[in-house]
Design a protein around this motif. Structure first.
Motif, mmCIF file in Angstrom:
data_model
loop_
_atom_site.group_PDB
_atom_site.id
_atom_site.type_symbol
_atom_site.label_atom_id
_atom_site.label_comp_id
_atom_site.label_asym_id
_atom_site.label_seq_id
_atom_site.Cartn_x
_atom_site.Cartn_y
_atom_site.Cartn_z
ATOM 1 N N ILE A 32 -1.082 10.067 -8.903
ATOM 2 C CA ILE A 32 -2.174 9.101 -9.046
ATOM 3 C C ILE A 32 -2.100 8.452 -10.428
ATOM 4 O O ILE A 32 -2.192 7.230 -10.567
ATOM 5 N N MET A 71 -9.709 13.060 -5.067
ATOM 6 C CA MET A 71 -10.476 11.825 -4.856
ATOM 7 C C MET A 71 -11.150 11.381 -6.153
ATOM 8 O O MET A 71 -11.149 10.198 -6.488
ATOM 9 N N LEU A 125 -14.425 5.026 3.379
ATOM 10 C CA LEU A 125 -12.973 5.211 3.473
ATOM 11 C C LEU A 125 -12.574 4.760 4.875
ATOM 12 O O LEU A 125 -12.467 5.569 5.790
ATOM 13 N N ILE A 156 -4.171 2.377 -1.934
ATOM 14 C CA ILE A 156 -3.522 3.657 -1.628
ATOM 15 C C ILE A 156 -4.276 4.409 -0.527
ATOM 16 O O ILE A 156 -5.446 4.122 -0.249
ATOM 17 N N LEU A 157 -3.573 5.338 0.086
ATOM 18 C CA LEU A 157 -4.208 6.359 0.923
ATOM 19 C C LEU A 157 -3.875 7.692 0.279
ATOM 20 O O LEU A 157 -2.800 7.855 -0.302
ATOM 21 N N LEU A 158 -4.767 8.646 0.392
ATOM 22 C CA LEU A 158 -4.473 9.993 -0.089
ATOM 23 C C LEU A 158 -3.933 10.807 1.083
ATOM 24 O O LEU A 158 -4.543 10.840 2.156
ATOM 25 N N ALA A 171 -8.617 9.686 -8.266
ATOM 26 C CA ALA A 171 -8.217 8.377 -7.721
ATOM 27 C C ALA A 171 -9.313 7.338 -7.948
ATOM 28 O O ALA A 171 -9.030 6.188 -8.312
ATOM 29 N N ARG A 176 0.856 -1.188 0.000
ATOM 30 C CA ARG A 176 0.000 0.000 0.000
ATOM 31 C C ARG A 176 0.887 1.231 0.000
ATOM 32 O O ARG A 176 1.948 1.239 0.592
ATOM 33 N N LYS A 188 -7.062 1.307 -5.510
ATOM 34 C CA LYS A 188 -8.146 1.125 -4.538
ATOM 35 C C LYS A 188 -7.882 2.101 -3.396
ATOM 36 O O LYS A 188 -6.868 2.002 -2.714
ATOM 37 N N VAL A 189 -8.781 3.056 -3.216
ATOM 38 C CA VAL A 189 -8.569 4.081 -2.183
ATOM 39 C C VAL A 189 -9.098 3.577 -0.843
ATOM 40 O O VAL A 189 -10.305 3.473 -0.637
ATOM 41 N N ASP A 190 -8.178 3.264 0.067
ATOM 42 C CA ASP A 190 -8.568 2.736 1.380
ATOM 43 C C ASP A 190 -8.915 3.836 2.371
ATOM 44 O O ASP A 190 -9.601 3.593 3.359
#
Ligand code: PLP
Length: 231
Positions: free
Chosen positions: A109, A149, A198, A125-127, A152, A99, A159-161
């Protein structure tokens, strides 16, 4: 690092106890908060300790350092990139990390999505946001959150976690509180605006664990309190 395994386990026990106590103090379940040991600038033995203790993931802040450790320590830990990522290293990072937490621009991104697509994987990923408006910190501006967002979410290979932030270094704990609450509010707004969940809020380090947990952190990134000062 002259740290004996017994000393490490004592410190890890202590941090897990603190996490538990802070959770109970604000009515949260301790199982909601994950401990991410940060092994940057520490030798491979730090990774061995983490695995032996039964933790499953580690945080590194530089791609090159992480790759060289990964070669020396195949293990079965999950590798999270928490440090600033230059776009020219995005492709290799997209292949090797489980991640990436430091995603803070549209350009990054796109590079990561491209790399993940070539590697035929869906990259978590995390932003990262600069929720404390600290000129010394990376991270996108909170006001840019909807645009970042949207980009992304449009990438099938990402995959935005959730979101990540680093609080400004300060003696005043109100600054960390403000930073963490700002990130949580941003998360809540994004969930509503995009009708998504999220689940991950990566916030809190050795010095500001308590404020982070009170504000809703689900992952604290701990280096110094586990392994001692870095070289
Ligand atoms: C180094 C680092 C940490 C760990 O900081 P400590 O104060 O040593 O616990 C956490 N998050 C990020 C992004 C870092 O670079």
């Amino acid at each position: 690092m002259e740290l004996a395994y017994e000393e490490f386990t004592a410190r890890a026990d202590q941090i897990l106890e603190e996490i538990k106590a802070y959770c109970l103090a604000c009515g949260r379940e301790p199982s909601e908060v994950e401990l991410l040991p940060v092994t940057k600038n520490h030798p491979v033995v730090a990774l061995e300790y983490v695995q032996r203790y039964g933790l499953s993931c580690i945080g590194e802040n530089r791609v090159q350092e992480a790759l060289s450790k990964k070669e020396q320590f195949p293990g079965h830990l999950k590798w999270e990139l928490i440090g600033h990522l230059q776009t020219n290293k995005a492709k290799v990072a997209a292949i090797h990390f489980d991640r990436i937490q430091s995603v803070d621009s549209i350009k990054l991104i796109r590079r990561l999505a491209h790399g993940a697509s070539e590697a035929d994987r869906k990259l978590p990923i995390l932003l990262q946001f600069n929720a404390g408006n600290d000129p010394a910190k990376y991270g996108a501006e909170i006001s840019e959150a909807p645009f970042i967002m949207e980009e992304a979410l449009s990438q099938q290979n990402l995959k935005v976690d959730g979101l990540m932030t680093i609080a400004p270094l300060s003696e005043n704990s109100d600054i960390a509180k403000y930073t963490f609450n700002t990130l949580r509010e941003c998360r809540d707004q994004l969930e509503e605006e995009f009708s998504i969940t999220l689940p991950v809020l990566s916030m809190g380090m050795s010095g500001d664990l308590e404020s982070a947990i009170f504000a809703g952190s689900t992952q604290v990134r701990i280096g110094t309190a586990l392994f001692g000062q870095r070289n």
